[in-house]
Design an enzyme around this catalytic site. Structure first.
Site, short mmCIF file in Angstrom:
data_model
loop_
_atom_site.label_atom_id
_atom_site.label_comp_id
_atom_site.label_asym_id
_atom_site.label_seq_id
_atom_site.Cartn_x
_atom_site.Cartn_y
_atom_site.Cartn_z
NE ARG A 54 -35.40 -68.22 5.36
CZ ARG A 54 -35.93 -67.47 6.32
NH1 ARG A 54 -37.03 -66.82 6.12
NH2 ARG A 54 -35.36 -67.38 7.50
CG HIS B 220 -34.52 -63.91 4.08
ND1 HIS B 220 -35.07 -63.65 5.30
CD2 HIS B 220 -33.48 -64.75 4.30
CE1 HIS B 220 -34.39 -64.30 6.23
NE2 HIS B 220 -33.42 -64.98 5.65
CD GLU C 238 -37.91 -61.77 3.35
OE1 GLU C 238 -37.32 -60.74 3.69
OE2 GLU C 238 -37.93 -62.80 4.05
CD GLU D 63 -39.77 -59.83 8.89
OE1 GLU D 63 -40.44 -59.91 7.85
OE2 GLU D 63 -38.86 -60.62 9.18
CG HIS E 244 -35.52 -59.44 6.71
ND1 HIS E 244 -35.18 -60.75 6.56
CD2 HIS E 244 -34.40 -58.83 7.17
CE1 HIS E 244 -33.91 -60.94 6.91
NE2 HIS E 244 -33.42 -59.78 7.29
#
Lengths: 308, 95
Positions: free
Chosen positions: A126, A68, A71, A269, A195
């Site tokens: 994104r 993405h 990020e 994440e 991510h």
């Protein structure tokens, strides 16, 4: 820049700068680091993967950062990981032992078209940059485009959505390239897709409530990895299966890798929760990368110690 | 170049399943141009949403009417992006 020593790891960089970094790292470490181009993005950019290898015919550990594009701390952390691997090899016993048995593959910019777009046109982009026929909206969410529950709940069929799954599984060249690479390699034993920014470590599944058959082991390893991560700056992470920890998501990366037989499939994440979102200040890049590295080491070590 | 002047990022805290469902309804209003950074899924997780300036009144009215708690996580997104750009350029200049 003359060498990767001059590279500023505490700053965000453009795609060209990251690609130059990759080439420098390869040049500085002949016989250890090489660059593989596993395909091309929709706009024709090379999909560069760094290979860290100390011998032939080894099984592999895969890490990708930044599927993405917005990020940014993810791609920045990936760059730091690359330098960390060459710095610690032969200095850190644990990493050396891993590299004496496994190759490490690292794709720092998994979605180069999107990443370039965030630097030039829209910081909040994104998705990929492939046009969608019959729609004015561009791009597919590459983390809904894998052949694992593709088209199910937790992905959108609307091209204008941020979670648009695409017209078919593997429709995005950025995804297809990894699929082809993993299949042709045949011996990838751990796959970590990174991510940001909600501080979680997740394992399969996302598309179904059915627990994966290795859930107990993956859960314990996630606990160990998160404990290691938190030991540095006390950053708090949640962990668990995707569907139970965050939300139902079909067509996700690690659901596909797990179904391919890669037991140690995880997705991170990274920071941050509740302050900056995707605009995490550059002074947090190195702490984020440092703490994440501890968790990555826990996963890689466990994979090495538990061959299958 | 797309800019984000006046866009705010709200951190919304849903108290119950009914509020989660209301936020899901909100997310389906395409004309508002909302960008959910964290989707409404469960009361245990916050919901972060980027709200374009033109939709701020509508969204705040919706949240207020349904008594859904929120805080402003980012006051003006473009300010933060500008700061990020300044840091990148400054670092390059130093180097």
């Amino acid at each position: 820049l003359r060498s990767t020593e001059d590279y500023n790891y505490a700053n965000y960089h453009t795609l060209n700068e990251i690609n130059s970094f990759i080439d420098m790292l390869v040049q500085e470490n002949p016989g250890f680091v090489s660059k593989i181009v596993i395909g091309k993005s929709y706009e024709g950019r090379p999909l560069n993967v760094l290979k860290f290898s100390t011998g032939a015919n080894r099984p592999g550990l895969w890490i990708d950062t930044g599927i993405h594009s917005r990020e940014w701390v993810t791609q920045a952390s990936g760059t730091w990981f690359a330098k960390k691997i060459v710095t610690d090899y032969r200095r850190d016993a644990e990493l050396t032992d891993i590299l004496n048995k496994y190759d490490i593959f690292l794709e720092i910019v998994t979605n180069p078209d999107g990443f370039q777009f965030t630097h030039t046109t829209n910081r909040m982009w994104r998705k990929t940059r492939k046009p969608n026929s019959g729609s004015s909206c561009i791009g597919v969410d590459p983390n809904r485009n894998w052949d694992a529950g593709f088209g199910g709940a937790g992905a959108s069929s609307t091209p204008c959505s941020e979670t648009y799954r695409g017209p078919s599984a593997n429709s995005e060249p950025e995804v297809k390239a990894i699929v082809d690479f993993v299949k042709s390699h045949g011996k990838i034993k751990a796959f970590v897709s990174i991510h940001s920014y909600s501080q979680m470590l997740l394992y399969p599944y996302g598309y179904t409530q059915t627990p994966c058959k290795d859930q107990a082991e993956l859960h314990e390893l996630a606990r160990k990895a998160v404990t290691a991560l938190s030991s540095l700056y006390n950053t708090q992470y949640r962990f668990g299966s995707i569907i139970n920890t965050i939300y139902q998501a079909s067509g996700g990366t690690i659901d596909w890798t797990y179904n391919q037989g890669i037991k140690y499939s995880y997705t991170f994440e990274l920071r941050d929760t509740g302050r900056y979102g995707f605009i995490l200040p550059a002074n947090q890049i190195i702490p984020t990368a440092q703490e994440t590295w501890l968790a990555l080491m826990a996963i890689m070590k466990h994979t090495k110690d538990n061959p299958y | 170049k797309e800019t984000f002047e006046g866009h705010q990022v709200l951190r919304i805290t849903a108290l119950n399943e009914a509020q989660i469902n209301l936020l899901k309804e909100l997310s389906e209003n395409e004309h508002l141009g909302l960008d959910f950074w964290m989707d409404p899924v469960d009361v245990s997780l916050p919901v972060d949403v980027r709200v374009p300036f033109n939709s701020l009144q509508d969204v705040r009215a919706f949240l207020g009417y349904h008594e859904i708690h929120y805080e402003i996580m980012i006051q003006d997104l473009q300010d933060l992006i500008n700061e990020e750009q300044r840091e990148i350029l400054q670092s390059k200049a130093l180097q």
